[in-house]
Design a protein around this motif. Sequence first.
Motif, PDB file in Angstrom:
ATOM      1  N   ILE A 164      -3.331  -4.958  -6.510  1.00 29.69           N
ATOM      2  CA  ILE A 164      -3.643  -5.208  -5.096  1.00 29.69           C
ATOM      3  C   ILE A 164      -4.271  -6.588  -4.937  1.00 29.69           C
ATOM      4  CG2 ILE A 164      -5.026  -4.463  -3.109  1.00 29.69           C
ATOM      5  CD1 ILE A 164      -2.611  -2.629  -3.761  1.00 29.69           C
ATOM      6  N   TYR A 171      -4.652  -0.648 -10.712  1.00 31.53           N
ATOM      7  CA  TYR A 171      -4.372  -0.602  -9.272  1.00 31.53           C
ATOM      8  C   TYR A 171      -5.066  -1.762  -8.556  1.00 31.53           C
ATOM      9  CZ  TYR A 171      -4.562   0.895  -4.415  1.00 31.53           C
ATOM     10  OH  TYR A 171      -4.472   0.934  -3.051  1.00 31.53           O
ATOM     11  N   HIS A 172      -6.360  -1.948  -8.824  1.00 32.08           N
ATOM     12  CA  HIS A 172      -7.119  -3.014  -8.162  1.00 32.08           C
ATOM     13  C   HIS A 172      -6.600  -4.396  -8.571  1.00 32.08           C
ATOM     14  CE1 HIS A 172      -9.874  -0.398  -6.126  1.00 32.08           C
ATOM     15  NE2 HIS A 172     -10.167   0.226  -7.248  1.00 32.08           N
ATOM     16  N   HIS A 176       0.826  -1.217   0.000  1.00 38.13           N
ATOM     17  CA  HIS A 176       0.000   0.000   0.000  1.00 38.13           C
ATOM     18  C   HIS A 176       0.860   1.267   0.000  1.00 38.13           C
ATOM     19  CE1 HIS A 176      -3.907  -1.851   0.024  1.00 38.13           C
ATOM     20  NE2 HIS A 176      -3.515  -2.680   0.985  1.00 38.13           N
ATOM     21  N   PHE A 227       2.395   1.136  -3.899  1.00 39.12           N
ATOM     22  CA  PHE A 227       1.387   1.392  -4.928  1.00 39.12           C
ATOM     23  C   PHE A 227       0.360   2.361  -4.374  1.00 39.12           C
ATOM     24  CE2 PHE A 227       3.170  -2.723  -6.018  1.00 39.12           C
ATOM     25  CZ  PHE A 227       3.482  -2.516  -7.343  1.00 39.12           C
ATOM     26  N   ASN A 228       0.706   3.626  -4.451  1.00 38.10           N
ATOM     27  CA  ASN A 228      -0.154   4.696  -3.971  1.00 38.10           C
ATOM     28  C   ASN A 228      -1.373   4.813  -4.887  1.00 38.10           C
ATOM     29  OD1 ASN A 228      -1.332   7.177  -3.361  1.00 38.10           O
ATOM     30  ND2 ASN A 228       0.628   8.113  -2.875  1.00 38.10           N
ATOM     31  N   LYS A 229      -2.547   4.761  -4.289  1.00 36.61           N
ATOM     32  CA  LYS A 229      -3.780   4.816  -5.082  1.00 36.61           C
ATOM     33  C   LYS A 229      -3.860   6.101  -5.916  1.00 36.61           C
ATOM     34  CE  LYS A 229      -8.591   3.595  -4.715  1.00 36.61           C
ATOM     35  NZ  LYS A 229      -9.658   3.103  -3.842  1.00 36.61           N
ATOM     36  N   GLU A 230      -3.328   7.186  -5.393  1.00 32.64           N
ATOM     37  CA  GLU A 230      -3.338   8.461  -6.128  1.00 32.64           C
ATOM     38  C   GLU A 230      -2.568   8.359  -7.447  1.00 32.64           C
ATOM     39  OE1 GLU A 230      -4.725  11.672  -5.682  1.00 32.64           O
ATOM     40  OE2 GLU A 230      -6.011  10.381  -4.466  1.00 32.64           O
ATOM     41  N   GLU A 235      -7.513   3.073 -12.361  1.00 30.94           N
ATOM     42  CA  GLU A 235      -7.879   2.377 -11.130  1.00 30.94           C
ATOM     43  C   GLU A 235      -7.994   0.871 -11.335  1.00 30.94           C
ATOM     44  OE1 GLU A 235     -10.871   3.764  -8.460  1.00 30.94           O
ATOM     45  OE2 GLU A 235     -10.491   5.851  -8.995  1.00 30.94           O
ATOM     46  N   TYR A 245      -2.475   5.946  -9.371  1.00 29.57           N
ATOM     47  CA  TYR A 245      -3.251   5.160 -10.335  1.00 29.57           C
ATOM     48  C   TYR A 245      -4.646   5.725 -10.552  1.00 29.57           C
ATOM     49  CZ  TYR A 245       0.328   1.563 -10.270  1.00 29.57           C
ATOM     50  OH  TYR A 245       1.498   0.888 -10.413  1.00 29.57           O
ATOM     51  N   LYS A 246      -4.862   6.998 -10.210  1.00 33.67           N
ATOM     52  CA  LYS A 246      -6.208   7.559 -10.330  1.00 33.67           C
ATOM     53  C   LYS A 246      -6.710   7.558 -11.767  1.00 33.67           C
ATOM     54  CE  LYS A 246      -4.584  12.312 -10.257  1.00 33.67           C
ATOM     55  NZ  LYS A 246      -4.360  13.448  -9.403  1.00 33.67           N
TER      56      LYS A 246
END
Length: 77
Positions: free
Chosen positions: A71, A67-68, A52, A55-58, A64, A60-61
């Motif tokens: 994860i 990103y998913h 986490h 792989f910063n969610k921001e 997404e 991959y905005k």
Amino acid sequence: MIKKHEIYKTDNWNMMTVEVQGRYIILREISDQWGEDTHTFMSRPAMMAWVHGRFNKEAYKDNEEEYHKIIEAFKQV
């Protein structure tokens, strides 16, 4: 017994694999920018904490779905 998981692979120089060796989790990250980086974790929660952070969610905005997918691949380890 060693279980190997391929998290993602774009080519031979941009990939990430995870090996479960007994109670150790060894993550290898290969990139054309940084070479090979190896991380060893003693538990899945420790690995997921690193994931986490890495792989910063921001970041991959705009993508997404990727990103998913990444994860979810780690959760399968």
